[in-house]
Design an enzyme around this catalytic site. Sequence first.
Site, PDB file in Angstrom:
ATOM      1  CG  ASN A   1      -0.298  -0.085   2.533  1.00 46.47           C
ATOM      2  OD1 ASN A   1       0.796  -0.616   2.651  1.00 46.47           O
ATOM      3  ND2 ASN A   1      -0.942   0.442   3.554  1.00 46.47           N
TER       4      ASN A   1
ATOM      5  CG  ASP B   1      -2.722  -4.782   5.180  1.00 48.24           C
ATOM      6  OD1 ASP B   1      -3.831  -4.758   5.748  1.00 48.24           O
ATOM      7  OD2 ASP B   1      -1.675  -4.484   5.750  1.00 48.24           O
TER       8      ASP B   1
ATOM      9  CG  ASP C   1      -0.263  -4.041  10.750  1.00 48.79           C
ATOM     10  OD1 ASP C   1       0.210  -3.530   9.716  1.00 48.79           O
ATOM     11  OD2 ASP C   1      -1.450  -3.856  11.095  1.00 48.79           O
TER      12      ASP C   1
HETATM   13 ZN   LIG Z   1      -4.211  -4.238   7.558  1.00 47.71          ZN
END
Ligand SMILES: [Zn+2]
Length: 451
Positions: A101, A159, A323
């Site tokens: 992303n 994502d 993450d």
């Molecule tokens: Zn995510």
Amino acid sequence: MAPRQPLVIRGGHLIDPSQKLDRIGDLMIEDGKISAIDPPAGQLPLGEPTVLDASGLVVTPGFVDIHAHLRVPGFEYKETLASGTRAAAAGGFTTVCAMPNTNPVIDSRSVLEAVLEQATEQAVVNVYVHGAISIGQEGVQLAELGDLSDAGAIGFTDDGIPLANSKLMRHALEYATQLGRPVSNHAEDPALIAGAAMHEGIISSRLGLPAAPRQAEEIMLSRDLLLAELTAGRYHCIHVSSGGSVDLIKRAKDRGVNVTAEVTPHHLTLTDALIAGRTEPVSATLPPYDTNTKVAPPLREQADCEALIKALADGTIDCIATDHAPHALHDKDVEFADAAVGFTALETALASVLSLVHTNQLKLATAIELLTVGPAQCYGLPAGTLKLGSPADVTIFDPDEEFIVDPTSFHSRGKNTPLAGLPMHGVVHHTFVNGAHVYDRSSPESGTLSA
Ligand SMILES: [Zn+2]
């Protein structure tokens, strides 16, 4: 490159779940590979090997993070491949997998190859890249998954943005499975989370913040698991945050759906109560509505943490992934509702996970498995093991040593963490990648590819 001098890491507590190794011993590295465990005197290489005394320390395969936002290309003010991989090395991670992303989105061979090329120049740890599912992550048209796979994409995900289009998800699973790559999704129902800033519960009512229920995640995860079953596709559940999701994954696995799952350190250890503020300890107080507590999916409740921890112990969840989501100060220095989501996590992940070990909720060897061979297996990566002949990716840490989380000392450009000022336990002393000493705690700026 000239062959480096052999290195013996002496007297450490070797833990390598990939070969059920858990004892005191010596590890030898030659030519960037693991060459021996407990080498007999006669097997020591000619000449003097360098000896690193690891007594009192834990020696494990380098950690593998299959979910990190390295922000390249396009958001270099948040992170670069140099800063992100130095943060990884300082956190004990020797392999990181970057999310797509970015700007432009990593949805084509040329963008993906450009990132890998930059990694060759700047990265101090191994870097892999996820490709996008849809062009521009717009959720409309499938990206060229075959091209992306050829260029090295380890899997596919939009994502950051939930992929709501069920037909597109079906097709992604069909194509990706032919390519032998997993598909993953930021599983939150976009309509249910629209405008929401946190988890819906007692705390959100008290704070008066717009919120979304955990069902926002469970609804989309259910759909994805059903589509994985329909297509016999390979699906990986990212940042699972609710107890209900654990049940869904367990049932899918029981039916034979080809699914794996990850959980973040923060969803295991923090709850939505943090958004109401923290008063203890004094060094780590947080005011209510601190934007450093905002993340997606959101922090949930204690019962969710407990279900997630139990899922690690029983194998329903396969691994821990950070993450890691670095942001610039101005991304967070706004009203709670407007703030960017995510935490900088590479440099605190080990201590967060070890907090579960220190409170007897997780065994140390299980924690290491969840950071090494567990994540490597989810994406079939050649990492996470100290088996003979493997790349010498090694992490050496003191699980008990206390430190105070100080974001100003992070190698990451992102200083956004709700853990600032907290005393935690677990300090990385050394990180090796392919035998190169990429992080040395005694001189933390020393990490380079050729060190
Ligand atoms: Zn995510």
